[in-house]
Design an enzyme around this catalytic site. Structure first.
Site, PDB file in Angstrom:
ATOM      1  N   ASP A   1      39.530  37.541  41.118  1.00  0.00           N
ATOM      2  CA  ASP A   1      39.192  38.218  42.383  1.00  0.00           C
ATOM      3  C   ASP A   1      40.454  38.510  43.170  1.00  0.00           C
ATOM      4  O   ASP A   1      40.910  37.665  43.920  1.00  0.00           O
ATOM      5  CB  ASP A   1      38.244  37.327  43.203  1.00  0.00           C
ATOM      6  CG  ASP A   1      37.738  38.038  44.437  1.00  0.00           C
ATOM      7  OD1 ASP A   1      37.912  39.251  44.555  1.00  0.00           O
ATOM      8  OD2 ASP A   1      37.160  37.348  45.302  1.00  0.00           O
TER       9      ASP A   1
ATOM     10  N   ASP B   1      35.241  44.749  41.118  1.00  0.00           N
ATOM     11  CA  ASP B   1      35.521  43.559  41.926  1.00  0.00           C
ATOM     12  C   ASP B   1      34.531  42.445  41.596  1.00  0.00           C
ATOM     13  O   ASP B   1      34.142  41.674  42.466  1.00  0.00           O
ATOM     14  CB  ASP B   1      35.471  43.917  43.425  1.00  0.00           C
ATOM     15  CG  ASP B   1      35.923  42.768  44.305  1.00  0.00           C
ATOM     16  OD1 ASP B   1      36.583  41.842  43.789  1.00  0.00           O
ATOM     17  OD2 ASP B   1      35.602  42.779  45.506  1.00  0.00           O
TER      18      ASP B   1
ATOM     19  N   GLU C   1      40.484  43.482  51.674  1.00  0.00           N
ATOM     20  CA  GLU C   1      39.050  43.413  51.379  1.00  0.00           C
ATOM     21  C   GLU C   1      38.473  42.090  51.833  1.00  0.00           C
ATOM     22  O   GLU C   1      37.357  42.031  52.349  1.00  0.00           O
ATOM     23  CB  GLU C   1      38.809  43.583  49.866  1.00  0.00           C
ATOM     24  CG  GLU C   1      37.347  43.741  49.482  1.00  0.00           C
ATOM     25  CD  GLU C   1      36.609  42.427  49.238  1.00  0.00           C
ATOM     26  OE1 GLU C   1      35.381  42.444  49.212  1.00  0.00           O
ATOM     27  OE2 GLU C   1      37.266  41.374  49.096  1.00  0.00           O
ATOM     28  N   GLU C   2      39.258  41.015  51.621  1.00  0.00           N
ATOM     29  CA  GLU C   2      38.661  39.682  51.792  1.00  0.00           C
ATOM     30  C   GLU C   2      38.329  39.324  53.239  1.00  0.00           C
ATOM     31  O   GLU C   2      37.330  38.666  53.483  1.00  0.00           O
ATOM     32  CB  GLU C   2      39.584  38.609  51.200  1.00  0.00           C
ATOM     33  CG  GLU C   2      39.744  38.692  49.687  1.00  0.00           C
ATOM     34  CD  GLU C   2      38.474  38.350  48.911  1.00  0.00           C
ATOM     35  OE1 GLU C   2      37.408  38.191  49.517  1.00  0.00           O
ATOM     36  OE2 GLU C   2      38.576  38.243  47.677  1.00  0.00           O
TER      37      GLU C   2
ATOM     38  N   HIS D   1      40.772  45.440  44.965  1.00  0.00           N
ATOM     39  CA  HIS D   1      41.601  45.051  46.113  1.00  0.00           C
ATOM     40  C   HIS D   1      42.800  44.208  45.706  1.00  0.00           C
ATOM     41  O   HIS D   1      42.711  43.327  44.870  1.00  0.00           O
ATOM     42  CB  HIS D   1      40.781  44.371  47.200  1.00  0.00           C
ATOM     43  CG  HIS D   1      40.073  43.113  46.801  1.00  0.00           C
ATOM     44  ND1 HIS D   1      40.647  41.865  46.907  1.00  0.00           N
ATOM     45  CD2 HIS D   1      38.825  42.890  46.313  1.00  0.00           C
ATOM     46  CE1 HIS D   1      39.775  40.940  46.521  1.00  0.00           C
ATOM     47  NE2 HIS D   1      38.663  41.529  46.142  1.00  0.00           N
TER      48      HIS D   1
ATOM     49  N   HIS E   1      37.021  32.480  44.974  1.00  0.00           N
ATOM     50  CA  HIS E   1      37.563  31.990  46.252  1.00  0.00           C
ATOM     51  C   HIS E   1      37.962  30.514  46.204  1.00  0.00           C
ATOM     52  O   HIS E   1      37.804  29.802  47.196  1.00  0.00           O
ATOM     53  CB  HIS E   1      36.552  32.209  47.402  1.00  0.00           C
ATOM     54  CG  HIS E   1      36.227  33.641  47.660  1.00  0.00           C
ATOM     55  ND1 HIS E   1      35.358  34.048  48.645  1.00  0.00           N
ATOM     56  CD2 HIS E   1      36.672  34.790  47.073  1.00  0.00           C
ATOM     57  CE1 HIS E   1      35.267  35.368  48.644  1.00  0.00           C
ATOM     58  NE2 HIS E   1      36.060  35.841  47.693  1.00  0.00           N
TER      59      HIS E   1
END
Ligand SMILES: [Zn+2]
Length: 473
Positions: A284, A347, A318-319, A272, A434
């Site tokens: 990520d 991912d 995606e997130e 992504h 994240h």
């Protein structure tokens, strides 16, 4: 399938039929070329460095994501991919705004925090309330309504693997709201902390009041828990301006190596393009999309011509929504879907690759989730994948697990397409995941090159081998 056997033995591979063991024999040389090419490359990380340092984090709807889209189109073209184009996708545009959490009592101090993605904000003056700490949902259910009503509930759930513990981040707010809480704090979903908060999406349950929710650090979650366990009253003031702006125009980015014999059949691979709005989205999932692109570029540079089409996709959103993965699947139609023989997602970060996990149709698993029940019989697809995996033994990426996939390919998997997730050692992935610390320096060049090797071999063999992986389930 029974198409192999005698005919294949007489005319190996010319007739598009193979046994699993023939895969290893037939592709040993090409796998070595791909692996050597990936490991020797000195520039494979340049695109990721640009994405991280010059564009930065790129949440859905942000101007940075638009820059990343344009950059991705250029890079796919410069890598030699064909049919490079964007696929329009409407995405939600969540905006964090200014936010803070301050412990007011028993001592006054700031708490490092990150609002959870898709959270509502607080009123302008914030929410100031006593904190009630629970370690799990059972403890929440056991509390009398008076203990929860109007309070800030802190879920201090120790990390027990991402797939299991992330439940508190995703549905904790609605569970606490149903019990009357005013706001929620969640212990960051990570095995390790340097007082770093980890964001990530929440999902509100319909019909339950939407209350603001934020992640706090492991260290602060434990400190608050220690205090309340001793009967000390802990008061926190939470201020969040989080809100949604109108949905934004965005896109998936797509490029291909057209198949030489069956161009209509597709192996799709990618990750992504969007990220959270903190750090650089390096592991990520900048590492996943750039390793996939490099893998495809390598296949091109070596002049390899897979029988089927290899399609690289950088999915969007995606997130905090999954709109890109759904739009991709919806645009295929029945025939396009049937023509997909496999989907691969990277991912889980470009740490040292260890292999691939195959998710059975409709049951994708997140990286770090629990292993499947012991004794699950290996499918025919797993047998073939083990042979492909054996080609990656030189770099130690030969594990094939009966468990894998990815969020972006979930809609394909739900429709029965075999979905593979590239697996890494995961040694530190969830330490950075994240957070402000998901930055370019976390990507080890050697590990990245090995990831490129693993992706290129898997993509190439699945696109070239006689059998359709989707016929082998
Ligand atoms: Zn991701």
């Amino acid at each position: 399938m029974s198409r192999c056997g005698l005919f294949a033995a007489l005319v190996p591979f010319a007739a598009f039929a193979a046994t699993p063991s023939e895969i290893t024999t037939h592709y040993t040389d090409v796998a070595k070329r791909l692996t050597d090419g990936a490991l020797a490359d000195q520039h494979s990380l340049d695109r990721l460095e640009f994405l991280c340092d010059r564009i930065g984090n790129r949440i859905s709807g942000s101007p940075a994501l638009d820059q990343a889209l344009a950059f991705a189109v250029d890079q796919m073209k410069s890598a030699g991919l064909r049919n490079v184009h964007t696929q329009p996708v409407k995405v939600p545009h969540w905006v964090r705004g200014t936010e803070s959490a301050v412990m007011m009592a028993p001592v006054e101090r700031k708490l490092p925090m990150l609002g959870l993605g898709n959270s509502v904000g607080t009123p302008d003056g914030g929410i100031t309330a006593d904190v009630v700490v629970v370690a799990n949902f059972e403890q929440l259910s056991a509390l009398l309504p008076d203990r929860v009503r109007g309070k800030i509930v802190l879920f201090d759930a120790p990390y027990q693997g991402y797939g299991r513990t992330v439940t508190y981040r995703i549905i904790g707010a609605s569970r606490a709201a149903a019990a009357g809480a005013a706001a929620v704090l969640v212990r960051s979903i990570t095995p390790f902390g340097l007082r770093t908060p980890h964001t990530g999406t929440l999902v509100y349950t319909q019909g339950v009041p939407q209350i603001p929710a934020a992640a706090v650090t492991i260290e602060d979650a434990e400190a608050i828990h220690r205090l309340t366990a001793q009967g000390v009253r802990v008061t926190v003031q939470l201020k969040m301006q989080a809100h949604f702006d109108p949905d934004a125009d965005s896109a998936n980015v797509i490029g291909e190596i057209p198949g030489s014999e069956k161009p209509e059949e597709v192996v799709v691979a990618g990750g992504h393009l969007d990220s959270w709005d903190v750090g650089q989205g390096a592991q990520d999932d900048g590492s996943g999309i750039m390793a996939t692109l490099e893998a495809a570029g390598l296949i091109q540079r070596l002049g390899l011509k897979p029988r089927r089409t290899i399609r690289v996709v950088f999915w969007v959103n995606e997130e905090n929504g999954g709109a890109g993965g759904r739009a991709y699947r919806d645009a295929l139609g029945d025939q396009g879907l049937h023509n997909h023989v496999a989907a691969i997602e990277m991912d889980g970060g470009a740490e040292k690759p260890i292999g691939f996990g195959l998710g059975e149709g409709g049951h994708p698993r997140m990286p770090g989730s629990d292993t499947p029940p012991a004794g699950a019989p290996p499918s025919k697809a797993i047998e073939f994948l083990r042979q492909i995996g054996s080609l990656l033994t030189p770099i130690g990426a030969n594990q094939i697990q009966n468990n894998g996939g990815g969020s972006d390919i979930e809609p394909l998997m739900a429709a029965g397409i075999p979905g593979l997730g590239e697996l890494s050692s995961g040694a530190h992935y969830f330490d950075w995941h994240h957070t402000e610390a998901d930055t370019f320096d976390k990507v080890n060049p050697q590990d990245f090159r090995e990831s490129v090797a693993a992706m290129s071999v898997m993509m190439y063999v699945l696109a070239d081998m006689p059998e359709r992986l989707s016929d082998l389930q």
